[in-house]
Design a protein around this motif. Structure first.
Motif, PDB file in Angstrom:
ATOM      1  N   LYS A 257       0.816  -1.213   0.000  1.00  0.00           N
ATOM      2  CA  LYS A 257       0.000   0.000   0.000  1.00  0.00           C
ATOM      3  C   LYS A 257       0.850   1.263   0.000  1.00  0.00           C
ATOM      4  CE  LYS A 257      -3.978  -2.073   2.343  1.00  0.00           C
ATOM      5  NZ  LYS A 257      -4.859  -2.055   3.537  1.00  0.00           N
ATOM      6  N   ARG A 258       2.059   1.176   0.542  1.00  0.00           N
ATOM      7  CA  ARG A 258       2.926   2.357   0.616  1.00  0.00           C
ATOM      8  C   ARG A 258       3.560   2.691  -0.730  1.00  0.00           C
ATOM      9  NH1 ARG A 258       4.768   3.811   5.846  1.00  0.00           N
ATOM     10  NH2 ARG A 258       4.223   2.346   7.493  1.00  0.00           N
ATOM     11  N   HIS A 259       3.480   1.783  -1.692  1.00  0.00           N
ATOM     12  CA  HIS A 259       4.354   1.871  -2.859  1.00  0.00           C
ATOM     13  C   HIS A 259       3.670   2.503  -4.066  1.00  0.00           C
ATOM     14  CE1 HIS A 259       7.486  -0.309  -0.816  1.00  0.00           C
ATOM     15  NE2 HIS A 259       6.612  -1.219  -0.462  1.00  0.00           N
ATOM     16  N   PHE A 260       4.119   3.710  -4.373  1.00  0.00           N
ATOM     17  CA  PHE A 260       3.802   4.398  -5.611  1.00  0.00           C
ATOM     18  C   PHE A 260       4.867   3.996  -6.625  1.00  0.00           C
ATOM     19  CE2 PHE A 260       5.471   8.119  -7.952  1.00  0.00           C
ATOM     20  CZ  PHE A 260       4.414   8.341  -8.819  1.00  0.00           C
ATOM     21  N   VAL A 261       4.472   3.685  -7.834  1.00  0.00           N
ATOM     22  CA  VAL A 261       5.414   3.250  -8.855  1.00  0.00           C
ATOM     23  C   VAL A 261       5.808   4.436  -9.725  1.00  0.00           C
ATOM     24  CG1 VAL A 261       5.772   1.752 -10.848  1.00  0.00           C
ATOM     25  CG2 VAL A 261       4.490   0.922  -8.864  1.00  0.00           C
ATOM     26  N   VAL A 262       7.103   4.620  -9.908  1.00  0.00           N
ATOM     27  CA  VAL A 262       7.578   5.673 -10.814  1.00  0.00           C
ATOM     28  C   VAL A 262       7.074   5.365 -12.222  1.00  0.00           C
ATOM     29  CG1 VAL A 262       9.623   6.662 -11.895  1.00  0.00           C
ATOM     30  CG2 VAL A 262       9.590   6.245  -9.428  1.00  0.00           C
ATOM     31  N   PRO A 263       6.297   6.276 -12.822  1.00  0.00           N
ATOM     32  CA  PRO A 263       5.725   6.000 -14.149  1.00  0.00           C
ATOM     33  C   PRO A 263       6.653   6.430 -15.268  1.00  0.00           C
ATOM     34  CG  PRO A 263       4.875   8.064 -13.323  1.00  0.00           C
ATOM     35  CD  PRO A 263       5.822   7.551 -12.264  1.00  0.00           C
ATOM     36  N   PRO A 264       6.394   5.957 -16.475  1.00  0.00           N
ATOM     37  CA  PRO A 264       7.188   6.434 -17.616  1.00  0.00           C
ATOM     38  C   PRO A 264       6.891   7.901 -17.917  1.00  0.00           C
ATOM     39  CG  PRO A 264       6.012   4.395 -18.150  1.00  0.00           C
ATOM     40  CD  PRO A 264       5.437   4.914 -16.864  1.00  0.00           C
ATOM     41  N   LEU A 265       7.916   8.596 -18.362  1.00  0.00           N
ATOM     42  CA  LEU A 265       7.710   9.919 -18.920  1.00  0.00           C
ATOM     43  C   LEU A 265       6.866   9.776 -20.170  1.00  0.00           C
ATOM     44  CD1 LEU A 265       8.624  12.943 -18.677  1.00  0.00           C
ATOM     45  CD2 LEU A 265      10.428  12.350 -20.300  1.00  0.00           C
ATOM     46  N   LYS A 266       5.862  10.589 -20.319  1.00  0.00           N
ATOM     47  CA  LYS A 266       4.955  10.449 -21.451  1.00  0.00           C
ATOM     48  C   LYS A 266       5.727  10.533 -22.757  1.00  0.00           C
ATOM     49  CE  LYS A 266       0.517  12.100 -23.186  1.00  0.00           C
ATOM     50  NZ  LYS A 266      -0.593  13.070 -23.006  1.00  0.00           N
ATOM     51  N   GLY A 267       5.561   9.495 -23.577  1.00  0.00           N
ATOM     52  CA  GLY A 267       6.212   9.446 -24.874  1.00  0.00           C
ATOM     53  C   GLY A 267       7.583   8.803 -24.882  1.00  0.00           C
ATOM     54  N   ALA A 268       8.124   8.473 -23.661  1.00  0.00           N
ATOM     55  CA  ALA A 268       9.472   7.884 -23.608  1.00  0.00           C
ATOM     56  C   ALA A 268       9.409   6.375 -23.709  1.00  0.00           C
ATOM     57  CB  ALA A 268      10.161   8.280 -22.304  1.00  0.00           C
ATOM     58  N   VAL A 269      10.343   5.803 -24.430  1.00  0.00           N
ATOM     59  CA  VAL A 269      10.465   4.338 -24.513  1.00  0.00           C
ATOM     60  C   VAL A 269      11.829   3.946 -23.967  1.00  0.00           C
ATOM     61  CG1 VAL A 269      10.405   2.336 -26.011  1.00  0.00           C
ATOM     62  CG2 VAL A 269       8.899   4.269 -26.480  1.00  0.00           C
ATOM     63  N   ASP A 270      12.877   4.061 -24.754  1.00  0.00           N
ATOM     64  CA  ASP A 270      14.247   3.780 -24.326  1.00  0.00           C
ATOM     65  C   ASP A 270      15.159   4.832 -24.932  1.00  0.00           C
ATOM     66  OD1 ASP A 270      13.793   1.344 -22.962  1.00  0.00           O
ATOM     67  OD2 ASP A 270      13.718   0.275 -24.858  1.00  0.00           O
ATOM     68  N   ASP A 271      15.705   5.725 -24.116  1.00  0.00           N
ATOM     69  CA  ASP A 271      16.518   6.765 -24.715  1.00  0.00           C
ATOM     70  C   ASP A 271      17.946   6.319 -24.996  1.00  0.00           C
ATOM     71  OD1 ASP A 271      17.140   8.776 -21.710  1.00  0.00           O
ATOM     72  OD2 ASP A 271      17.390   6.648 -22.122  1.00  0.00           O
ATOM     73  N   ASP A 272      18.294   5.056 -24.683  1.00  0.00           N
ATOM     74  CA  ASP A 272      19.617   4.568 -25.080  1.00  0.00           C
ATOM     75  C   ASP A 272      19.510   3.297 -25.913  1.00  0.00           C
ATOM     76  OD1 ASP A 272      18.809   2.772 -23.188  1.00  0.00           O
ATOM     77  OD2 ASP A 272      20.700   2.737 -22.088  1.00  0.00           O
ATOM     78  N   ALA A 273      18.363   3.086 -26.563  1.00  0.00           N
ATOM     79  CA  ALA A 273      18.168   1.825 -27.272  1.00  0.00           C
ATOM     80  C   ALA A 273      17.783   2.002 -28.733  1.00  0.00           C
ATOM     81  CB  ALA A 273      17.087   1.019 -26.572  1.00  0.00           C
ATOM     82  N   ASP A 274      18.051   3.185 -29.272  1.00  0.00           N
ATOM     83  CA  ASP A 274      17.602   3.445 -30.644  1.00  0.00           C
ATOM     84  C   ASP A 274      18.236   2.510 -31.667  1.00  0.00           C
ATOM     85  OD1 ASP A 274      16.029   5.462 -29.703  1.00  0.00           O
ATOM     86  OD2 ASP A 274      17.474   7.050 -30.133  1.00  0.00           O
ATOM     87  N   ASP A 275      19.444   2.012 -31.351  1.00  0.00           N
ATOM     88  CA  ASP A 275      20.128   1.175 -32.329  1.00  0.00           C
ATOM     89  C   ASP A 275      19.712  -0.278 -32.258  1.00  0.00           C
ATOM     90  OD1 ASP A 275      21.218   0.801 -29.843  1.00  0.00           O
ATOM     91  OD2 ASP A 275      23.271   0.534 -30.573  1.00  0.00           O
ATOM     92  N   LEU A 276      18.706  -0.604 -31.462  1.00  0.00           N
ATOM     93  CA  LEU A 276      18.253  -1.983 -31.366  1.00  0.00           C
ATOM     94  C   LEU A 276      17.249  -2.336 -32.461  1.00  0.00           C
ATOM     95  CD1 LEU A 276      17.838  -2.409 -27.525  1.00  0.00           C
ATOM     96  CD2 LEU A 276      19.536  -3.507 -28.965  1.00  0.00           C
ATOM     97  N   ASP A 277      16.584  -1.344 -33.023  1.00  0.00           N
ATOM     98  CA  ASP A 277      15.519  -1.624 -33.985  1.00  0.00           C
ATOM     99  C   ASP A 277      16.090  -1.940 -35.363  1.00  0.00           C
ATOM    100  OD1 ASP A 277      13.486  -1.317 -32.165  1.00  0.00           O
ATOM    101  OD2 ASP A 277      13.435   0.854 -32.455  1.00  0.00           O
TER     102      ASP A 277
END
Length: 277
Positions: A257-277
């Motif tokens: 009950k104490r735990h709020f989950v850090v959410p994703p920044l809107k529109g963010a996926v992986d800012d260090d993974a662009d070369d994986l696609d």
């Protein structure tokens, strides 16, 4: 490697303290009566270890570190609580670690092979896994749980009761007010997720296909078109064969009950993974 225990004449080791073989206790250090120090530990100088504190084999502790002090918590009534530091940890200058509180876990625990850099603070009742790195001035409030292989950048602070999953990366200068998923990257004041710690996953040896699969699981879990609980059930059915995906799913499924989950920044996926696609 030092084979004999050495205690500098200016150091104070109280009666009752236990000091292991091959340990070096440098000038002007103070060791309390309830302290246990393992084998091959090096206290460079001016180190204070008090309370019911145990230091594992092979640790190196730098000047002005203070380990085992009373918890900074008014709920603590003075009962015997502990601090345990695992093997082969490096604890740099001015680090402070407190014992637990007698109305909670009662123990503060630091795992093996941790690297805690200058001016960091680990508060009462925190639990750190193995191979954790805190860069300068990281501060943990009480009752935090930090998983294996987590890296926290300098000048970051973590709110009390927060959990950080294994292999997560918290960027420097961040304020972490909620739980951070395993393998996540969190950034910012009231931090948000910026995707997965792809660099860390690569370093751990995960193949490209596994990273891409975990990325798909991440997108399913945080799909904004559905409630999180529904997303978790979908992800569990689709990615149940992925150990890493299941770590994220289970982490989110078993939050208290104490735990709020850090959410994703809107529109963010992986800012260090662009070369994986």
């Amino acid at each position: 490697m030092q084979t004999e225990t050495f205690i500098h004449p200016s150091a104070v080791v109280e009666a009752g303290a236990q000091v292991g073989a091959g340990t070096y206790i440098g000038p002007f250090s103070y060791i309390g009566s309830d302290v246990v120090i393992g084998n091959g530990v090096k206290l460079i100088s001016h180190v204070t270890i008090i309370g019911a504190t145990t230091i594992g084999d092979g640790c190196t502790i730098h000047p002005q570190a203070v380990l085992g002090g009373a918890p900074q918590n008014n709920a603590h009534k003075g009962g015997r609580t502990t601090l345990t530091v695992g093997k082969n940890c490096t604890i740099r200058e001015f680090v402070t670690m407190n014992v637990g509180t007698d109305n909670a876990r009662g123990a503060t625990i630091v795992g093996d092979n941790c690297n805690i850099l200058a001016y960091c603070h680990i508060a009462h009742d925190c639990v750190l896994g193995n191979n954790v790195t805190f860069t300068n001035d990281v501060a943990l409030a009480g009752h935090c749980e930090i998983g294996d292989n987590v890296i926290i950048g300098g000048l970051s602070a973590v709110h009390q009761f927060v959990r950080v999953g294994r292999n997560a990366f918290l960027a420097g200068g961040s304020m972490i007010t909620g739980d951070v998923i395993p393998y996540g990257i969190a950034v910012g004041n009231r931090a948000k997720l910026r995707g997965l710690n792809v660099v860390g996953l690569r370093r751990s040896g995960m193949p490209k296909a596994g990273i891409l699969n975990l990325r798909r699981a991440y997108l399913t879990i945080f799909d904004r078109s559905r409630p999180l609980g529904e997303n978790l059930e979908i992800a569990r059915a689709e990615f149940g064969n992925s150990e890493e995906a299941m770590r994220i799913i289970d982490f989110l499924s078993h939050r208290g009950k104490r735990h709020f989950v850090v959410p994703p920044l809107k529109g963010a996926v992986d800012d260090d993974a662009d070369d994986l696609d």
